[in-house]
Design an enzyme around this catalytic site. Structure first.
Site, PDB file in Angstrom:
ATOM      1  N   SER A 293       4.722   2.267   7.979  1.00 29.37           N
ATOM      2  CA  SER A 293       4.319   1.161   7.118  1.00 29.37           C
ATOM      3  C   SER A 293       5.479   0.691   6.250  1.00 29.37           C
ATOM      4  O   SER A 293       6.122   1.487   5.571  1.00 29.37           O
ATOM      5  CB  SER A 293       3.170   1.589   6.204  1.00 29.37           C
ATOM      6  OG  SER A 293       1.974   1.654   6.900  1.00 29.37           O
TER       7      SER A 293
ATOM      8  N   ASP B 121       0.131  -7.574   1.410  1.00 31.17           N
ATOM      9  CA  ASP B 121       0.605  -6.195   1.533  1.00 31.17           C
ATOM     10  C   ASP B 121       2.131  -6.118   1.563  1.00 31.17           C
ATOM     11  O   ASP B 121       2.700  -5.297   2.274  1.00 31.17           O
ATOM     12  CB  ASP B 121       0.028  -5.504   2.764  1.00 31.17           C
ATOM     13  CG  ASP B 121       0.132  -3.977   2.657  1.00 31.17           C
ATOM     14  OD1 ASP B 121       0.202  -3.471   1.529  1.00 31.17           O
ATOM     15  OD2 ASP B 121       0.170  -3.307   3.697  1.00 31.17           O
TER      16      ASP B 121
ATOM     17  N   HIS C 208       0.812  -1.212   0.000  1.00 32.08           N
ATOM     18  CA  HIS C 208       0.000   0.000   0.000  1.00 32.08           C
ATOM     19  C   HIS C 208       0.852   1.271   0.000  1.00 32.08           C
ATOM     20  O   HIS C 208       0.350   2.354  -0.297  1.00 32.08           O
ATOM     21  CB  HIS C 208      -0.984   0.009   1.176  1.00 32.08           C
ATOM     22  CG  HIS C 208      -0.375   0.295   2.504  1.00 32.08           C
ATOM     23  ND1 HIS C 208      -0.014  -0.687   3.389  1.00 32.08           N
ATOM     24  CD2 HIS C 208      -0.058   1.460   3.114  1.00 32.08           C
ATOM     25  CE1 HIS C 208       0.489  -0.143   4.479  1.00 32.08           C
ATOM     26  NE2 HIS C 208       0.473   1.170   4.337  1.00 32.08           N
TER      27      HIS C 208
END
Length: 465
Positions: free
Chosen positions: A206, A132, A102
């Site tokens: 992230s 992901d 993402h």
């Protein structure tokens, strides 16, 4: 809520898949536990990078509403640039970098910022939305610092965890906590299998690494629970068991291959277990089998309960979904299934998944209630067969109406559903279903209905008392 911020700084939410990697590391002894983590940070900080992305988007609504000041006509839509920031880590001296999908999905430009503030353009090697995980490639640097994978299966709750990343654009940030839990399912996707940590993870973390006390990567920081957008001490990381296998496949082939067996599953509720005559509610109930699939070729059929797959106990749908996906297409797998109260072992050849929506997805299991059945039944009208998504030759009983507050209504049965079987008996007339309902009432056990709903198959167990 789970924060996923592809707009601006990132802290995303996706899924985990059970894949295998070798290894086994003994736990640290008391003498090996560090007094602080300065040595690890000093060694690994240079291998952690910030990732900046740019995405060119065309606004087709608002900008077209502005008038050209010279001629009064609608002005042309102008492209806009959206920037985002995440983290990543170098996994080998050739310049391969792991991050979250993402962080880089749909990016038109990707740059990596190293700890010495040097910036380099990055190429997307491959990405896997299902877990992901994404892999980038930069030109190798002299004496490039790298990380080493650790064994996420060897880390137990209470063990030290260290997160390094770029929260809110602040590069090289270190936070420390413990592993709070393993194998978390946060309902983000079919492959959820997260590590949970209380080390602070915020927007921009992230894709960054989660280290153990040896300085080995045991997870890829991916998601947080946050009512306000900031850390409250509940963060999630894709385990290294998953991330390493996915990264290796992406580097090797540019895409991911997942095992496929071709079944649609649902949980075994106590009512369904009672209707099937099996003890407990462990296992995954086969609601339907795809024609021509590995499962069909192996002899698996609707109504079977799979309790073991390739040596792994199956507690529920998620266990089987992860176990099947982890198998290499073309490999052999053993399956233990319960049919009519007896255990049988089968061998199947695992196929390759062609989509990510998953024919091994779970079907929500309805709750049981203790009221009258409340169904109005008829043979299947020929004129509605095309709308019902029925295969040619499908037999069953059409549900015309469901009485409000009835047992059928409270168990999720709907007008338009087709009852294909009752207590594993194929039904073609309303009387067939009524006979099985009466039999279940006499035996004081639930009736097990197999339903076809818009081409999808599921089981419903309805208490008969």
């Amino acid at each position: 809520m789970f924060v996923n911020s592809r707009k601006g700084l990132c802290a995303g939410v996706v899924a985990g898949v059970l894949l295998f990697c070798p290894g086994g590391i003994a736990p640290l002894t008391a003498q090996e536990i560090p007094n602080d983590f300065t040595a690890i940070v000093r060694q690994k900080l240079a291998a952690v990078v910030a990732i900046t992305t740019r995405q060119i988007i065309q606004d087709q609504t608002t900008l077209n509403d502005f008038l050209d000041p010279f001629n009064g006509r609608p002005g042309p839509a102008q492209p806009q640039v959206r920037e985002a920031l995440g983290s990543g880590f170098v996994i080998n001296p050739e310049g391969y970098i792991v991050t979250n999908n993402h962080v880089v999905a749909d990016a038109t430009e990707i740059h990596v910022v190293f700890s010495d503030k040097e910036t380099a353009p990055a190429r997307l090697v491959g990405r896997d939305p299902g877990t992901d995980i994404a892999v980038l490639k930069v030109d190798p640097r002299p004496n490039m610092a790298t990380t080493a994978w650790g064994d996420s299966d060897a880390v137990q709750p209470g063990a030290w965890t260290i997160a390094i990343g770029s929260p809110f654009g602040l590069g090289g940030t270190v936070t420390v906590g413990v592993l709070s839990a393993r194998s978390r399912d946060i309902q983000a996707g079919p492959y959820d299998d997260f590590l949970q940590t209380d080390a602070s993870i915020n927007r921009g973390n992230s894709g960054g690494p989660l280290f153990n006390a040896r300085g080995e990567v045991i997870g890829v920081n991916t998601a947080i629970v946050s009512p306000s957008g900031g850390s409250i001490g509940i963060g999630f990381a894709v385990p290294s068991r998953t991330a390493q296998s996915v990264a290796d496949q992406l580097i090797r082939t540019g895409h991911i291959e997942r095992g496929f067996i071709g079944v649609r599953l649902q949980e075994v509720t106590p009512s369904i277990a009672a209707a099937l005559g099996i003890p407990g509610s462990k296992g995954a109930l086969v609601a339907s089998v795809e024609p021509g699939s590995p499962a069909e070729k192996a002899g698996i059929r609707a109504g079977d309960v799979i309790t073991r797959f390739n040596g792994k106990d199956i507690q529920g749908v998620r266990d089987l979904t992860l176990a099947a996906a982890s198998q290499k297409p073309g490999s052999k797998a053993t399956v233990i299934r319960n049919r009519d109260g007896s255990q049988q072992e089968l061998t199947l050849t695992v196929g390759q998944r062609k989509d990510e929506e998953g024919q091994t997805g779970a079907v929500p299991a309805p709750d049981a209630a203790d009221q009258r059945l409340g169904l109005s039944l008829s043979p299947i009208p020929d004129e509605v067969r095309p709308q019902l998504g029925l295969q040619p030759g499908t037999t069953g009983v059409f549900i015309q109406d469901v009485a409000p507050n009835s047992l059928a209504a409270e168990n999720g049965l709907r007008p338009g559903d087709v009852i294909v079987s009752a207590n594993n008996r194929d039904v073609a007339q309303p009387s067939d279903t009524q006979e099985e309902w009466a039999k279940s009432r006499r035996q004081n056990r639930p009736i097990l209905l197999r339903i076809n709903r818009q081409g999808q198959s599921l089981f419903v167990a309805v208490a008969a008392s």
